[in-house]
Design a protein around this motif. Structure first.
Motif, PDB file in Angstrom:
ATOM      1  N   ILE A  77      67.820  16.863   2.558  1.00 12.05           N
ATOM      2  CA  ILE A  77      67.318  16.723   1.183  1.00 12.05           C
ATOM      3  C   ILE A  77      68.843  16.536   0.440  1.00 12.05           C
ATOM      4  O   ILE A  77      69.055  15.536  -0.572  1.00 12.05           O
ATOM      5  N   GLY A  78      69.959  17.429   0.787  1.00 16.59           N
ATOM      6  CA  GLY A  78      71.064  17.319   0.227  1.00 16.59           C
ATOM      7  C   GLY A  78      71.846  15.950   0.558  1.00 16.59           C
ATOM      8  O   GLY A  78      72.534  15.546  -0.492  1.00 16.59           O
ATOM      9  N   ALA A  79      71.685  15.218   1.500  1.00 21.87           N
ATOM     10  CA  ALA A  79      72.490  14.048   1.745  1.00 21.87           C
ATOM     11  C   ALA A  79      71.524  12.815   1.009  1.00 21.87           C
ATOM     12  O   ALA A  79      72.102  11.829   0.982  1.00 21.87           O
ATOM     13  N   SER A  80      70.076  13.065   0.741  1.00 19.62           N
ATOM     14  CA  SER A  80      69.382  11.896   0.405  1.00 19.62           C
ATOM     15  C   SER A  80      70.008  11.430  -0.948  1.00 19.62           C
ATOM     16  O   SER A  80      70.599  12.318  -1.677  1.00 19.62           O
ATOM     17  N   LYS A  81      69.633  10.467  -1.442  1.00 20.88           N
ATOM     18  CA  LYS A  81      70.242   9.867  -2.692  1.00 20.88           C
ATOM     19  C   LYS A  81      68.952   9.503  -3.595  1.00 20.88           C
ATOM     20  O   LYS A  81      67.953   9.203  -3.070  1.00 20.88           O
ATOM     21  N   ILE A  82      69.447   9.574  -4.856  1.00 18.65           N
ATOM     22  CA  ILE A  82      68.444   9.222  -6.005  1.00 18.65           C
ATOM     23  C   ILE A  82      69.032   8.390  -6.879  1.00 18.65           C
ATOM     24  O   ILE A  82      69.877   8.530  -7.566  1.00 18.65           O
ATOM     25  N   SER A  83      67.999   7.603  -7.452  1.00 16.80           N
ATOM     26  CA  SER A  83      68.412   6.886  -8.920  1.00 16.80           C
ATOM     27  C   SER A  83      67.083   6.896  -9.596  1.00 16.80           C
ATOM     28  O   SER A  83      66.108   6.558  -8.912  1.00 16.80           O
ATOM     29  N   VAL A  84      67.168   6.799 -11.061  1.00 17.07           N
ATOM     30  CA  VAL A  84      66.035   6.893 -11.781  1.00 17.07           C
ATOM     31  C   VAL A  84      66.144   5.721 -12.952  1.00 17.07           C
ATOM     32  O   VAL A  84      67.424   5.832 -13.657  1.00 17.07           O
ATOM     33  N   ASP A  85      65.106   5.248 -13.251  1.00 20.52           N
ATOM     34  CA  ASP A  85      65.123   4.280 -14.290  1.00 20.52           C
ATOM     35  C   ASP A  85      64.649   4.938 -15.656  1.00 20.52           C
ATOM     36  O   ASP A  85      63.564   5.745 -15.369  1.00 20.52           O
ATOM     37  N   HIS A  86      65.402   4.592 -16.609  1.00 19.01           N
ATOM     38  CA  HIS A  86      64.896   5.025 -18.084  1.00 19.01           C
ATOM     39  C   HIS A  86      64.713   6.609 -17.979  1.00 19.01           C
ATOM     40  O   HIS A  86      63.971   7.208 -18.536  1.00 19.01           O
ATOM     41  N   PHE A  87      65.957   7.409 -17.379  1.00 23.04           N
ATOM     42  CA  PHE A  87      65.794   8.701 -17.541  1.00 23.04           C
ATOM     43  C   PHE A  87      66.840   9.086 -18.705  1.00 23.04           C
ATOM     44  O   PHE A  87      67.935   8.777 -18.758  1.00 23.04           O
ATOM     45  N   ASN A  88      66.315  10.009 -19.539  1.00 22.57           N
ATOM     46  CA  ASN A  88      66.634  10.458 -20.905  1.00 22.57           C
ATOM     47  C   ASN A  88      66.645  12.112 -20.812  1.00 22.57           C
ATOM     48  O   ASN A  88      65.535  12.585 -21.190  1.00 22.57           O
ATOM     49  N   GLN A  89      67.673  13.101 -20.207  1.00 22.81           N
ATOM     50  CA  GLN A  89      67.379  14.407 -20.253  1.00 22.81           C
ATOM     51  C   GLN A  89      67.161  15.003 -21.731  1.00 22.81           C
ATOM     52  O   GLN A  89      66.812  16.111 -21.869  1.00 22.81           O
ATOM     53  N   SER A  90      67.886  14.340 -22.684  1.00 19.17           N
ATOM     54  CA  SER A  90      68.026  14.967 -24.058  1.00 19.17           C
ATOM     55  C   SER A  90      66.690  14.632 -24.740  1.00 19.17           C
ATOM     56  O   SER A  90      66.531  15.089 -25.912  1.00 19.17           O
ATOM     57  N   ARG A  91      65.775  13.897 -24.418  1.00 21.32           N
ATOM     58  CA  ARG A  91      64.433  13.540 -25.040  1.00 21.32           C
ATOM     59  C   ARG A  91      63.329  14.428 -24.763  1.00 21.32           C
ATOM     60  O   ARG A  91      62.868  14.267 -23.486  1.00 21.32           O
ATOM     61  N   LYS A  92      63.094  15.498 -25.452  1.00 21.67           N
ATOM     62  CA  LYS A  92      62.114  16.315 -24.978  1.00 21.67           C
ATOM     63  C   LYS A  92      60.668  15.909 -25.035  1.00 21.67           C
ATOM     64  O   LYS A  92      60.317  15.022 -25.739  1.00 21.67           O
ATOM     65  N   GLY A  93      60.002  16.155 -24.100  1.00 20.68           N
ATOM     66  CA  GLY A  93      58.459  15.834 -24.022  1.00 20.68           C
ATOM     67  C   GLY A  93      58.281  14.862 -22.879  1.00 20.68           C
ATOM     68  O   GLY A  93      58.747  14.971 -21.573  1.00 20.68           O
TER      69      GLY A  93
END
Length: 333
Positions: A57-73
């Motif tokens: 898991i540590g060496a696996s890679k991730i990318s996320v579309d439309h990710f916004n950590q500051s937007r609650k909900g």
């Protein structure tokens, strides 16, 4: 040698998934993408034939579309994962292979961004008694500092304690997390002059009361305390009502296995009175487990300056007394 993920095909996001996975992340999470990666891979292993033990898991890679950590909900995001596999040698050693598109997948999930809770702070006690000239180290009275994120909150201390002069002082502790949320705690410090404070050894014993109260009842202790108070020209304490006595009984029971002014659940002793609906201002608590008689335990209180100040003080008029397994508690308010 065998590649554990070598037969895994490339997959696209499944638009016809009946229920999209729900994953929660705190707004204060210091590494949200790493948290998201771990949760998505774990859920993938639960829902498919992916064997989690074969994934690095540590060496696996991730990318996320439309990710916004500051937007609650709640929001829907597409997560792209490139898995890193582990190759198991015959001797059992493992080495990580570089991620390959042959081991990738995409998935649309429901992401819940939760607001971080206020940070937590606990002190070792809420009341401290010192003599003039004693050393006071504020940091030594911190018991716990924590936050819902993976980063410890910052601690600031305002120390208003002057141990060169007798008096009542306060030390203010404040913790602040990454989102600016703050929690405070206060330590009351009474600095005593041992040359003038009652309890400096003047009460070597209570001869006039010796043997008079041996039944171990809380009313026996009340009578003994009030006998000392009236002989010193002080008003008698009134016994607390049923709610106050219940709270004191709870505190005595707790102190019989956790002798501290902090309760076993980490809260202040005064919360036992809040739980019983007792109206009060500041509550002063004495604890003791010294000998088998009321006299021996009261003598200990009277010979210890901080406790003597409570027993012989005038900061309250009501006393709640509790007893359990050799431990006495007296709370004055």
């Amino acid at each position: 040698m065998m590649l554990s993920l070598s037969t895994m095909p490339v997959e696209a996001a499944t638009a016809d998934t009946a229920v999209m996975p729900l994953i929660e992340i705190s707004m204060a999470d210091s590494d949200p993408l790493d948290t998201l990666k771990k949760e998505v891979i774990k859920q993938r292993a639960e829902d498919t034939d992916l064997v989690l033990s074969t994934v690095d898991i540590g060496a696996s890679k991730i990318s996320v579309d439309h990710f916004n950590q500051s937007r609650k909900g709640l929001s829907q995001v597409t997560v792209n994962i490139i898995l890193a596999s582990k190759e198991t040698e015959t001797d059992g050693d493992e080495r990580t292979l570089e991620p390959s598109m042959a081991y990738s997948f995409s998935e649309t999930i429901t992401l819940s961004i939760k607001e971080s809770a206020a940070p937590q702070i606990l002190l070792t006690e809420s009341f401290l008694s010192l003599n003039i000239g004693d050393e006071f180290i504020p940091e030594s009275h911190l018991s716990y500092v924590g936050d819902s994120s993976n980063v410890l909150p910052a601690v600031t201390i305002e120390n208003w304690v002057d141990t060169s002069a007798a008096g009542t002082y306060w030390c203010h502790y404040m913790v602040t997390n990454q989102l600016g949320k703050q929690t405070s705690a206060y330590l009351r410090v009474d600095v005593e002059d041992p040359t003038v404070t009652a309890g400096n050894g003047a009460f070597a014993g209570i001869a006039a009361l010796s043997g008079a109260y041996v039944d171990g009842s809380v009313y026996g202790m009340l009578d003994a305390i009030n006998a000392v108070r009236t002989s010193s020209g002080l008003f008698a304490y009134s016994m607390a009502d049923t709610a106050g006595l219940t709270a004191a009984s709870v505190r005595a029971s707790e102190a019989s296995y956790y002798l501290s002014h902090t309760r076993p659940n980490g809260t202040s002793y005064s919360t036992a009175f809040d739980e019983q609906g007792v109206g009060h201002g500041f509550i002063y608590e004495c604890l003791v487990a010294y000998g088998s008689s009321i006299d021996s335990n009261l003598s200990w209180w009277l010979n210890e300056p901080g406790h003597a100040r409570i027993i012989l003080g005038s900061s309250g008029s009501t006393i709640a007394i509790g007893y359990s397994n050799g431990v006495w508690v007296a709370d004055v308010y």
